[in-house]
Every structure is written in C-alpha cells, then in structure tokens.
Design an enzyme around this catalytic site. Structure first.
Site, mmCIF file in Angstrom:
data_model
loop_
_atom_site.group_PDB
_atom_site.id
_atom_site.type_symbol
_atom_site.label_atom_id
_atom_site.label_comp_id
_atom_site.label_asym_id
_atom_site.label_seq_id
_atom_site.Cartn_x
_atom_site.Cartn_y
_atom_site.Cartn_z
ATOM 1 N N HIS A 151 65.276 48.228 47.634
ATOM 2 C CA HIS A 151 66.592 48.920 47.072
ATOM 3 C C HIS A 151 67.520 49.248 47.956
ATOM 4 C CE1 HIS A 151 68.200 52.250 44.286
ATOM 5 N NE2 HIS A 151 69.004 51.528 44.579
ATOM 6 N N MET A 177 70.064 52.751 37.647
ATOM 7 C CA MET A 177 69.875 53.919 38.056
ATOM 8 C C MET A 177 69.876 55.316 37.067
ATOM 9 S SD MET A 177 69.095 53.570 41.137
ATOM 10 C CE MET A 177 68.825 55.216 41.497
ATOM 11 N N ASP A 215 65.155 53.565 37.815
ATOM 12 C CA ASP A 215 64.787 54.234 39.121
ATOM 13 C C ASP A 215 65.488 55.433 38.850
ATOM 14 O OD1 ASP A 215 64.262 54.873 41.541
ATOM 15 O OD2 ASP A 215 65.542 53.417 42.573
ATOM 16 N N MET A 239 70.643 50.897 49.272
ATOM 17 C CA MET A 239 71.983 51.872 49.123
ATOM 18 C C MET A 239 72.764 51.809 50.383
ATOM 19 S SD MET A 239 69.380 54.524 47.194
ATOM 20 C CE MET A 239 67.909 53.661 47.620
ATOM 21 N N SER A 268 57.805 54.574 44.782
ATOM 22 C CA SER A 268 58.593 54.563 45.672
ATOM 23 C C SER A 268 58.194 55.199 46.990
ATOM 24 C CB SER A 268 59.837 55.344 45.152
ATOM 25 O OG SER A 268 60.787 55.431 46.289
ATOM 26 N N HIS A 284 58.141 49.944 45.904
ATOM 27 C CA HIS A 284 59.576 50.272 45.902
ATOM 28 C C HIS A 284 60.229 50.963 47.148
ATOM 29 C CE1 HIS A 284 63.627 50.549 43.798
ATOM 30 N NE2 HIS A 284 63.760 51.893 44.362
ATOM 31 N N ASP A 296 63.099 52.213 49.653
ATOM 32 C CA ASP A 296 64.556 52.900 49.501
ATOM 33 C C ASP A 296 65.452 52.644 50.670
ATOM 34 O OD1 ASP A 296 65.115 53.355 46.515
ATOM 35 O OD2 ASP A 296 63.321 54.711 46.939
ATOM 36 N N MET A 330 68.732 53.771 52.641
ATOM 37 C CA MET A 330 70.034 54.525 52.934
ATOM 38 C C MET A 330 70.655 54.660 53.831
ATOM 39 S SD MET A 330 68.472 57.559 50.433
ATOM 40 C CE MET A 330 67.335 57.423 49.007
HETATM 41 C C1 DX5 Z 1 66.683 57.439 44.724
HETATM 42 C C2 DX5 Z 1 65.875 56.356 45.031
HETATM 43 C C3 DX5 Z 1 64.556 56.316 43.945
HETATM 44 C C4 DX5 Z 1 63.589 57.605 44.325
HETATM 45 C C5 DX5 Z 1 63.219 58.122 42.864
HETATM 46 O O1 DX5 Z 1 67.909 57.229 44.970
HETATM 47 O O2 DX5 Z 1 66.321 55.060 44.501
HETATM 48 O O3 DX5 Z 1 63.856 55.225 44.186
HETATM 49 O O4 DX5 Z 1 62.811 57.366 45.124
HETATM 50 O O5 DX5 Z 1 62.377 59.013 43.052
HETATM 51 P P1 DX5 Z 1 61.794 59.984 41.855
HETATM 52 O O6 DX5 Z 1 61.059 58.975 41.152
HETATM 53 O O7 DX5 Z 1 61.204 60.967 42.557
HETATM 54 O O8 DX5 Z 1 63.203 60.331 41.114
HETATM 55 ZN ZN ZN Z 2 65.188 53.158 44.483
#
Ligand code: DX5
Ligand code: ZN
Length: 216
Positions: free
Chosen positions: A66, A137, A175, A68, A8, A33, A35, A37
């Site tokens: 991903h 998740m 994840d 969010m 990630s 990956h 993320d 947000m």
């Molecule tokens: C959390 C993200 C993850 C995050 C995971 O909301 O979707 O992808 O980067 O991080 P770790 O592996 O540190 O839990």
């Molecule tokens: Zn993620």
C-alpha cells in the site's frame, strides 16, 4: 469468496521482523499488508525497499503493498523487484491514474487504488474496469491504531454496486481500525479483504486474533 485477512506489518516489532513474518506465515492470514509512507503524501515515514526485500525473503504469502507516496510511477519497477504482488496507489496522489495502473500491470503485479475517507467512490467510474482491487481507507492514512471512520461501510456498498454495474473483477479491501466488530460489518457490506494492524499485533495472541478475524 470467503474473505481474506491481511495483517499490517506496520504494527509488528521491527526488531523481531523475521519472528513476526513467520507468525503470519504460520497463521490463517492470507496476505502481508505492507504500508509505505513518504512523509509527503502522509505525515509519517514508514520504510522502503530494504525492509520490503527483507520481508519478502521470509514471507510465504502474497505481498500486498500500500503506497502512501507521491509520484508512485517513479518506483513501480523497484516495488516489483522487491517482491510486491499487489501494488496499491492512492487516487489522490495520481493525476494520470490510468497510466499508473497500466505501468503496474506491465510489471506483472495486480493493481489497486486506495480512496481516502473524503474521496467519493464515484471517481472510480472510468477506471474500475482496469482495477484488480479498490482499497477503502477507514482511517486517514499515516498511522496505525486510529479510530474507525464509519462512512467506510457505506463506501464498501457503493463500491460493490459500481463493480457489479461495470462488470469489473475488482475486489474490495478495507484498511484502518478493523477489529471483530467493524470487520463483521465490513464483510456484511461486501468487503473481500480486511487489513488489521494494531488489533492483531497488540493482542495477547496474534495468531489466535488472526484466526478469529478469518472465521468471523
Ligand atoms: C494506515 C495504514 C494501515 C495501518 C492500519 O495508514 O494504511 O494499514 O497499518 O492499522 P490499524 O489496523 O491499527 O488501524
Ligand atoms: Zn495500509
């Protein structure tokens, strides 16, 4: 299939993003990956299109994005243009999930659906046949570095059963809080893709850590 590793980039050093992208390119990782947000669906804001485009310029592997965010439909085309190969939306953010999945497919991307820790796998019963991926998740989305939530292991097993029962070709990604210990149990339960952020980037040798996750 042997499992895939998706580091990630949320946990990378954003001042050295090209360096970290090259590290992933040259490692045994399979996917990036990414993320996204929005500060509305989750209580954090990460980054948007300019950063994804910058990563895409250097990345030589699948971009696993991903989302969010609320109202993902509004941005599906722009994510396709930014280089996303797999686009995952949250079940909890999509009142018209079937339409959203069709929209993602219409732009030539693979479509995934993510489930928050409290959301039952059974809600996917009527959409599983259309999905390329289910993202379980194992933390509440929003931040890297959180503690693994145990019920994810059972949910991976339930997802595997649902996929088998429906004849779907979907794969299972997990994840949050993934390390060698939780990762092993998730693979044994049927996970196909492991996302790992802080465990990779906070380690002394991220390339070696990716290799360990891949070879476990
Ligand atoms: C959390 C993200 C993850 C995050 C995971 O909301 O979707 O992808 O980067 O991080 P770790 O592996 O540190 O839990
Ligand atoms: Zn993620």
């Amino acid at each position: 299939m042997t499992h895939l590793i998706a580091p990630s980039v949320l946990s990378c050093d954003f001042a050295n993003i090209q360096r970290d992208v090259e590290m992933i390119n040259n490692s045994t990782a399979d996917w990036f990956h990414i993320d996204v947000m929005d500060g509305v669906f989750v209580p954090n804001i990460s980054f948007g299109f300019p950063v994804i485009k910058a990563i895409n310029k250097h990345a030589k592997k699948t971009l696993d994005v991903h989302l969010m965010i609320v109202n993902p439909d509004q941005y599906v085309e722009e994510f396709a243009k930014s280089g996303a190969d797999v686009l995952t939306v949250h079940y909890e953010a999509c009142p018209h999930l079937h339409r959203t999945i069709q929209l993602i497919h219409s732009f030539g991307m693979k479509a995934g659906v993510a489930l928050n820790p409290h959301t039952n796998v059974s809600v996917l019963e009527n959409i599983i046949a259309d999905l390329d991926m289910v993202l379980i998740m194992s933390v509440n989305p929003g931040f890297g570095g959180q503690k693994f939530i145990e019920n994810a292991v059972e949910k991976v097993k339930q997802t595997k059963e649902l996929i088998a029962k429906s004849g779907s070709k979907a794969i299972i990604e997990v994840d949050g809080g993934v390390n060698l210990e939780t990762g092993k149990r998730l693979i044994d339960a049927g996970a196909n893709v492991l996302v790992a952020g802080s465990f990779v980037f906070n380690s002394e040798n991220p390339t070696e850590t990716i290799k360990k996750l891949k070879e476990m």
